[in-house]
Design a protein around this motif. Structure first.
Motif, PDB file in Angstrom:
ATOM      1  N   PHE A  76       0.843  -1.190   0.000  1.00  0.00           N
ATOM      2  CA  PHE A  76       0.000   0.000   0.000  1.00  0.00           C
ATOM      3  C   PHE A  76       0.877   1.238   0.000  1.00  0.00           C
ATOM      4  CE2 PHE A  76      -2.321  -3.431   2.014  1.00  0.00           C
ATOM      5  CZ  PHE A  76      -3.547  -3.388   1.361  1.00  0.00           C
ATOM      6  N   ASP A  77       0.637   2.127  -0.966  1.00  0.00           N
ATOM      7  CA  ASP A  77       1.443   3.343  -1.124  1.00  0.00           C
ATOM      8  C   ASP A  77       0.697   4.593  -0.667  1.00  0.00           C
ATOM      9  OD1 ASP A  77       3.185   1.619  -2.355  1.00  0.00           O
ATOM     10  OD2 ASP A  77       3.376   2.787  -4.203  1.00  0.00           O
ATOM     11  N   ASP A  78       1.483   5.628  -0.383  1.00  0.00           N
ATOM     12  CA  ASP A  78       1.051   7.028  -0.262  1.00  0.00           C
ATOM     13  C   ASP A  78       0.460   7.421   1.080  1.00  0.00           C
ATOM     14  OD1 ASP A  78       1.882   7.111  -2.840  1.00  0.00           O
ATOM     15  OD2 ASP A  78      -0.047   7.640  -3.727  1.00  0.00           O
ATOM     16  N   GLY A  79       0.211   6.478   1.976  1.00  0.00           N
ATOM     17  CA  GLY A  79      -0.307   6.813   3.296  1.00  0.00           C
ATOM     18  C   GLY A  79       0.805   7.211   4.240  1.00  0.00           C
ATOM     19  N   PRO A  80       0.491   7.141   5.545  1.00  0.00           N
ATOM     20  CA  PRO A  80      -0.796   6.695   6.077  1.00  0.00           C
ATOM     21  C   PRO A  80      -1.868   7.782   5.987  1.00  0.00           C
ATOM     22  CG  PRO A  80       0.674   7.248   7.871  1.00  0.00           C
ATOM     23  CD  PRO A  80       1.482   7.370   6.618  1.00  0.00           C
ATOM     24  N   ASP A  81      -3.106   7.336   5.875  1.00  0.00           N
ATOM     25  CA  ASP A  81      -4.259   8.215   5.819  1.00  0.00           C
ATOM     26  C   ASP A  81      -5.072   8.034   7.093  1.00  0.00           C
ATOM     27  OD1 ASP A  81      -6.221   9.874   3.963  1.00  0.00           O
ATOM     28  OD2 ASP A  81      -7.417   8.313   4.939  1.00  0.00           O
ATOM     29  N   ALA A  82      -5.514   9.124   7.665  1.00  0.00           N
ATOM     30  CA  ALA A  82      -6.190   9.069   8.964  1.00  0.00           C
ATOM     31  C   ALA A  82      -7.467   8.233   8.929  1.00  0.00           C
ATOM     32  CB  ALA A  82      -6.511  10.483   9.435  1.00  0.00           C
ATOM     33  N   LYS A  83      -8.148   8.189   7.797  1.00  0.00           N
ATOM     34  CA  LYS A  83      -9.408   7.453   7.693  1.00  0.00           C
ATOM     35  C   LYS A  83      -9.238   6.071   7.072  1.00  0.00           C
ATOM     36  CE  LYS A  83     -13.999   7.640   5.565  1.00  0.00           C
ATOM     37  NZ  LYS A  83     -14.901   8.394   4.640  1.00  0.00           N
ATOM     38  N   LYS A  98      -0.419 -10.217   6.516  1.00  0.00           N
ATOM     39  CA  LYS A  98       0.622  -9.211   6.665  1.00  0.00           C
ATOM     40  C   LYS A  98       0.827  -8.474   5.340  1.00  0.00           C
ATOM     41  CE  LYS A  98       1.590  -9.761  10.976  1.00  0.00           C
ATOM     42  NZ  LYS A  98       0.303 -10.368  11.326  1.00  0.00           N
ATOM     43  N   ALA A  99       1.228  -7.199   5.436  1.00  0.00           N
ATOM     44  CA  ALA A  99       1.390  -6.369   4.248  1.00  0.00           C
ATOM     45  C   ALA A  99       2.561  -5.420   4.457  1.00  0.00           C
ATOM     46  CB  ALA A  99       0.107  -5.583   3.975  1.00  0.00           C
ATOM     47  N   THR A 100       2.875  -4.661   3.415  1.00  0.00           N
ATOM     48  CA  THR A 100       3.930  -3.657   3.475  1.00  0.00           C
ATOM     49  C   THR A 100       3.343  -2.310   3.083  1.00  0.00           C
ATOM     50  OG1 THR A 100       5.606  -5.310   2.905  1.00  0.00           O
ATOM     51  CG2 THR A 100       6.206  -2.996   2.611  1.00  0.00           C
ATOM     52  N   PHE A 101       3.625  -1.309   3.893  1.00  0.00           N
ATOM     53  CA  PHE A 101       3.115   0.041   3.665  1.00  0.00           C
ATOM     54  C   PHE A 101       4.266   0.964   3.296  1.00  0.00           C
ATOM     55  CE2 PHE A 101      -0.061  -2.052   6.125  1.00  0.00           C
ATOM     56  CZ  PHE A 101      -1.274  -1.438   5.833  1.00  0.00           C
ATOM     57  N   PHE A 102       4.229   1.497   2.072  1.00  0.00           N
ATOM     58  CA  PHE A 102       5.242   2.445   1.618  1.00  0.00           C
ATOM     59  C   PHE A 102       4.723   3.856   1.899  1.00  0.00           C
ATOM     60  CE2 PHE A 102       6.259  -1.364  -0.763  1.00  0.00           C
ATOM     61  CZ  PHE A 102       7.645  -1.405  -0.660  1.00  0.00           C
ATOM     62  N   ASP A 190      -0.215  -4.037 -10.930  1.00  0.00           N
ATOM     63  CA  ASP A 190      -0.714  -2.698 -10.637  1.00  0.00           C
ATOM     64  C   ASP A 190      -2.232  -2.739 -10.730  1.00  0.00           C
ATOM     65  OD1 ASP A 190      -1.330  -0.033 -10.381  1.00  0.00           O
ATOM     66  OD2 ASP A 190       0.056   0.665 -11.936  1.00  0.00           O
ATOM     67  N   THR A 191      -2.896  -2.567  -9.604  1.00  0.00           N
ATOM     68  CA  THR A 191      -4.363  -2.649  -9.602  1.00  0.00           C
ATOM     69  C   THR A 191      -5.017  -1.385 -10.168  1.00  0.00           C
ATOM     70  OG1 THR A 191      -4.555  -1.716  -7.372  1.00  0.00           O
ATOM     71  CG2 THR A 191      -4.315  -4.124  -7.560  1.00  0.00           C
ATOM     72  N   LEU A 192      -4.229  -0.330 -10.380  1.00  0.00           N
ATOM     73  CA  LEU A 192      -4.747   0.946 -10.903  1.00  0.00           C
ATOM     74  C   LEU A 192      -5.886   1.493 -10.053  1.00  0.00           C
ATOM     75  CD1 LEU A 192      -4.691   0.234 -14.758  1.00  0.00           C
ATOM     76  CD2 LEU A 192      -2.987   1.455 -13.393  1.00  0.00           C
ATOM     77  N   ASP A 193      -5.852   1.184  -8.757  1.00  0.00           N
ATOM     78  CA  ASP A 193      -6.927   1.641  -7.866  1.00  0.00           C
ATOM     79  C   ASP A 193      -7.013   3.162  -7.797  1.00  0.00           C
ATOM     80  OD1 ASP A 193      -4.465   1.730  -6.560  1.00  0.00           O
ATOM     81  OD2 ASP A 193      -5.320   1.328  -4.589  1.00  0.00           O
ATOM     82  N   LEU A 217       0.311  -3.894  -6.042  1.00  0.00           N
ATOM     83  CA  LEU A 217       0.313  -2.471  -5.725  1.00  0.00           C
ATOM     84  C   LEU A 217      -1.101  -1.941  -5.527  1.00  0.00           C
ATOM     85  CD1 LEU A 217       1.533   0.400  -5.569  1.00  0.00           C
ATOM     86  CD2 LEU A 217       1.500   0.447  -8.075  1.00  0.00           C
ATOM     87  N   MET A 218      -1.310  -1.340  -4.337  1.00  0.00           N
ATOM     88  CA  MET A 218      -2.548  -0.628  -4.026  1.00  0.00           C
ATOM     89  C   MET A 218      -2.177   0.641  -3.266  1.00  0.00           C
ATOM     90  SD  MET A 218      -5.050  -3.830  -2.960  1.00  0.00           S
ATOM     91  CE  MET A 218      -3.744  -4.747  -2.108  1.00  0.00           C
TER      92      MET A 218
END
Length: 251
Positions: A76-83, A98-102, A190-193, A217-218
């Motif tokens: 998961f990219d671009d966070g963290p987001d509060a919501k 388990k996951a990886t947060f970029f 790339d899920t293009l979400d 990628l999400m």
């Protein structure tokens, strides 16, 4: 070499010239390094001619041995987001995935509590630069500022530096790689979400391309991604996949 990034820090030892070291981060003029059994800080200016030997770029993981459980890495990219990030954490916890947060540095500083929640839940934390600039358009000083700023923000939040890096837009070159001291991670799906904002399409992209060792990628800044994550996990579970971090899938 000193125990802390300070001229008054306890002296741990001396590094001879041309010592091979692993260089992790610059912090207020000090560089954290590992050299053999020594781990500590030296003045960054003394590492002017450092040579990095492990700056590989990965876009997929290592397939497992025959008969072992297949693996995928959710990223998961671009966070963290509060919501959105807490919702994603709740779904991952529900399925023991388990996951990886970029993470982007400016969001790390705004949401330090969430960064800690990600880390304490056992997920991997990666560096995704300070302000999501395209690194191939920057000077080497600019690249270092983007990378080091985020690493320092993550360290402030959890007391640990990020273990992996992902360049924004997947943009990298020899100059960018020359300053990276942790593995650079791209993706194989790339899920293009970020583009379609459609939970069903996220699952469709995964179904079309997933295989053992896939890095998916999400983005944990879109509500539609949080909405679609459960169905992605359920599908992959039924296909016999285990959810691991990026560092685990590279081994």
């Amino acid at each position: 070499m000193r125990l802390t990034a300070s001229p008054n820090g306890e002296v741990l030892g001396t590094l001879p010239n041309k010592t091979t070291v692993q260089y992790y981060i610059t912090l207020a003029g000090w560089a954290y390094v590992e050299a053999g059994d020594l781990k500590g800080y030296v003045k960054a200016s003394e590492l002017a001619d450092i040579q990095l030997i492990d700056n590989k770029v990965y876009n997929k993981g290592v397939p497992v041995a025959k008969g072992a459980k297949k693996r995928v890495a959710l990223t998961f990219d671009d966070g963290p987001d509060a919501k959105v990030t807490p919702q994603i954490l709740a779904t991952l916890k529900k399925y023991d995935a388990k996951a990886t947060f970029f993470m982007v540095g400016k969001n790390v500083s705004r949401n330090a509590t969430i960064v800690k929640q990600v880390y304490e839940a056992g997920h991997e934390i990666g560096n995704h630069t300070l302000s999501h600039k395209k690194l191939t358009t920057l000077s080497i000083t600019g690249v270092k500022q983007e990378v080091n700023g985020t690493s320092n923000a993550i360290y402030t939040a959890i007391g640990q530096y990020p273990t992996v890096f992902r360049p924004p837009y997947g943009a990298t070159n020899d100059q960018v790689r020359s300053v990276m001291t942790i593995p650079s991670i791209l993706w194989s799906i790339d899920t293009l979400d970020w583009k379609h904002h459609n939970p069903d399409k996220i699952l469709a992209y995964v179904k079309a391309s997933v295989k053992d060792g896939s890095i998916i990628l999400m983005h944990d800044i879109h509500q539609t991604t949080a909405n679609g994550l459960e169905n992605v996990i359920l599908y992959l579970q039924k296909q016999g996949y285990e959810f691991v971090t990026v560092s685990e899938i590279l081994q």
